[in-house]
Scaffold this motif. Structure first.
Motif, PDB file in Angstrom:
ATOM      1  N   PRO A 184       0.821  -1.211   0.000  1.00  0.00           N
ATOM      2  CA  PRO A 184       0.000   0.000   0.000  1.00  0.00           C
ATOM      3  C   PRO A 184       0.854   1.259   0.000  1.00  0.00           C
ATOM      4  N   GLU A 220       1.611   4.768   1.264  1.00  0.00           N
ATOM      5  CA  GLU A 220       1.310   5.256   2.613  1.00  0.00           C
ATOM      6  C   GLU A 220       0.366   6.452   2.610  1.00  0.00           C
ATOM      7  N   GLY A 260      -3.220   4.270   1.001  1.00  0.00           N
ATOM      8  CA  GLY A 260      -3.600   2.964   1.519  1.00  0.00           C
ATOM      9  C   GLY A 260      -3.824   1.941   0.434  1.00  0.00           C
ATOM     10  N   ARG A 261      -3.683   2.344  -0.833  1.00  0.00           N
ATOM     11  CA  ARG A 261      -3.835   1.432  -1.965  1.00  0.00           C
ATOM     12  C   ARG A 261      -2.479   1.228  -2.635  1.00  0.00           C
TER      13      ARG A 261
END
Length: 295
Positions: A222, A224, A227-228
């Motif tokens: 992910p 940072e 988140g993906r």
């Protein structure tokens, strides 16, 4: 190889000095025959121009480019899917996202390393180098140096098939040297020897393995900020392109192409088969602990 269109790129991890005049130092390696000799000596995917005597001994910090293209044009993953320089930014971001998280998982701290885009020649803490020496990592300032025009040479001069992941492999390999530097093993390349079992070759093969480890986790690491994963797609064809690039720059392939014979006792980076083998090892296992080329 595709990136998340909506992801924000972190251009702070790249210094773009293309088109700048670099003060100080005088390059001792030029184009033409001199550049070819530099490549044959093995700085390609290497570590600092000083280690092959390619430095003048002077160094200079890059000046900020008035062009600074990446800051203006490389904003999202969509840009990375369109522009080759933005793709390089995205790969740098993804590689460093992975190593930051992997070091943390192992109870260590990863220190980010900038990639410097340059053209012509560059002054570094390892000395002055020209584009002829290929991509390299300088342990003295912990930066990766890259002339993006090199990727055309990888295809035209070395016979690699090319493709976006060939570019990603080169960048991930250089960050493999940074990982080695942080772990304190980079100095093992300086045993003064050449050949298939030398410290120099083992160091390069480990960096290939680390590139494979990142590739294994690229679509699941992910970013940072979102988140993906920044890398949304990595296909079997992409991995084949990376393996093809690794083979194209094997010492045996380069020697056969440019000197008509193979001399294993002079190898500094490993054969085509070795380089592919260790990239596969990293990609298959996804485990940096399985990249011990010094055993």
């Amino acid at each position: 190889m595709q990136f998340d269109d909506d992801a924000d790129l972190d251009t702070s991890e790249v210094q773009d000095v293309r088109g700048s005049r670099i003060p100080g130092g005088r390059a001792t390696v030029g184009g033409g025959i001199a550049g070819l000799i530099a490549l044959l000596l093995g700085l390609f995917f290497g570590i600092g121009p000083d280690q092959l005597g390619l430095s003048s001994g002077d160094s200079a910090e890059p000046t900020a480019s008035s062009l600074d293209q990446v800051q203006r044009t490389c904003r999202t993953g969509r840009d990375a899917n369109i522009r080759y320089d933005c793709r390089a930014v995205a790969v740098v971001n993804s590689v460093q996202d992975y190593w930051t998280q992997e070091f943390r998982r192992r109870g260590r701290t990863y220190s980010p390393s900038p990639t410097v885009f340059f053209s012509g020649r560059i002054g570094t803490a390892c000395g002055t180098a020209t584009s002829a020496v290929g991509p390299f990592y300088c342990p003295a300032d912990r930066k990766v140096y890259l002339d993006l025009g090199f990727f055309d040479e990888l295809r035209t001069n070395f016979g690699a098939s090319g493709g976006p992941f060939a570019q990603a492999y080169v960048i991930a390999h250089e960050y493999g040297h940074h990982v080695q530097d942080l772990l304190g093993v980079l100095g093992r390349s300086q045993d003064g020897l050449t050949g298939a079992n030398s410290g120099a070759v083992r160091t390069e093969l480990q960096a290939d393995c680390y590139a494979g480890v990142w590739a294994r986790h690229a679509t699941t690491t992910p970013d940072e900020s979102t988140g993906r994963p920044l890398v949304s797609s990595l296909t079997a064809t992409d991995i084949t392109d990376g393996l093809d690039a690794a083979a194209a720059v094997g010492d045996d392939r380069i020697q056969e192409r440019y000197q008509g014979r193979v001399t294993p006792e002079t190898w500094t980076h490993g054969s085509a088969q070795q380089r592919q083998q260790w990239f596969r090892q990293g990609y298959r296992t996804g485990d940096m602990a399985r990249c011990d080329t010094f055993r």
